[in-house]
Design an enzyme around this catalytic site. Structure first.
Site, PDB file in Angstrom:
ATOM      1  CB  THR A 107      -5.582   3.319   4.975  1.00 29.40           C
ATOM      2  OG1 THR A 107      -5.186   1.986   4.621  1.00 29.40           O
ATOM      3  CG2 THR A 107      -5.645   4.176   3.726  1.00 29.40           C
ATOM      4  CB  SER A 159      -7.750  -9.267   4.656  1.00 31.24           C
ATOM      5  OG  SER A 159      -6.749  -9.604   5.586  1.00 31.24           O
ATOM      6  CD  GLU A 205      -2.511   1.471   2.599  1.00 32.31           C
ATOM      7  OE1 GLU A 205      -2.647   2.630   3.026  1.00 32.31           O
ATOM      8  OE2 GLU A 205      -2.945   0.469   3.213  1.00 32.31           O
TER       9      GLU A 205
END
EC number: 1.17.7.4
Length: 280
Positions: A160, A260, A124
């Protein structure tokens, strides 16, 4: 034996959206790939592979078909390559990650030195950084800001899944340097909410089960938080890993799962715990 499941266990908004998009794309007739694993869940990746959706590390060997962009996002150059090759692109990048990418691009174009708060090795973060032109630095903490060269005006965004406290420590250090500091809070609260809930649950139980991919950073962090409070914490990927001996002398078990971890895996674990309960 009482089993308590955390209210927010499992998929966050971005992961849920990405998996839905991937499974919808899998139903189409043309050749389909994900660029990197769609999410950090080996079980979801395997399920997609069974449906004909393979994983590619890069696009060098792909000349046609559909490419699905993973929830963590990809490098700006990889996105450009997909469009240049005229592949059909299904962009499943989490909207919160997308926003961080856009902020870095804007700050960089506006002449800011950019700081990304996060883990430099995480895909990310690598994707977010790639949207900057130059002078983009990844810092894991406020202490690392002290080691950076002298800067002009500074722009700050965060991975994030970072904690707000960590972002605050970086911003505080930037302000100490003087000059303009522009901050975009790009943290998604899904991680913080899960961590807070896990903290409270671990204090109430005799044993904790944390479900999620061993390659999932947010699941590993949940397991660490729970272990600090309740040493009898077990990080598992599937129900098959559960060992009955874990529950000797246990009255209450807490269960949580990373952002996830799909619902079907959580359900399988809860069913397995019911079986363990009934066998005692």
């Amino acid at each position: 034996m009482k089993v308590i499941l955390a209210k927010r266990a499992g998929f966050c908004f971005g992961v849920k959206r990405a998996t839905q998009m991937a499974f919808e794309a899998a139903g189409k007739d043309q050749k389909t790939f994900t660029l990197g694993p769609i999410i950090h869940s080996p079980q979801v990746v395997n399920k997609l592979e069974e449906m004909g959706v393979g994983v590619v590390k890069d696009l060098s060997g792909v000349s046609n078909g559909t490419v699905i962009i993973r929830s963590h996002g990809v490098l700006a150059s990889e996105m450009d390559e997909a469009h240049q090759k005229q592949l059909e692109v299904v962009d499943a990048t989490c909207p919160f990650v997308k926003k961080a990418q856009e902020h870095v691009q804007y700050l960089s174009e506006a002449g800011y030195d950019v700081l990304v708060v996060g883990d430099a090795d995480h895909p990310e973060v690598q994707g977010i950084v790639s949207y900057g032109k130059e002078k983009v630095y990844v810092v894991a903490s406020g202490d690392q800001v002290k080691q950076l060269p002298k800067m002009g005006k500074m722009g700050v965004v965060a991975q994030t899944t970072q904690s707000f406290d960590n972002l605050k420590s970086v911003v505080t250090e930037c302000l100490r340097r003087g000059g303009e500091v522009r901050v975009y809070n790009t943290i998604c609260d899904a991680t913080a909410v899960r961590q807070q809930e896990a903290t409270e649950l671990a204090q109430q139980v005799d044993c904790m089960i944390v479900i999620g991919g061993f390659n999932s950073a947010n699941t590993r962090r949940l397991a660490e938080i729970c272990t600090e409070i309740q040493p009898r914490t077990y990080h598992i990927e599937t129900a098959a890993e559960i060992d009955c001996s874990w529950f000797q002398g246990v009255d209450t078990v807490g269960v949580t799962a990373g952002a996830s971890t799909p619902k079907w895996i959580i359900d399988e674990v809860m069913n397995r715990l019911d079986q363990v309960n009934n066998s005692h």
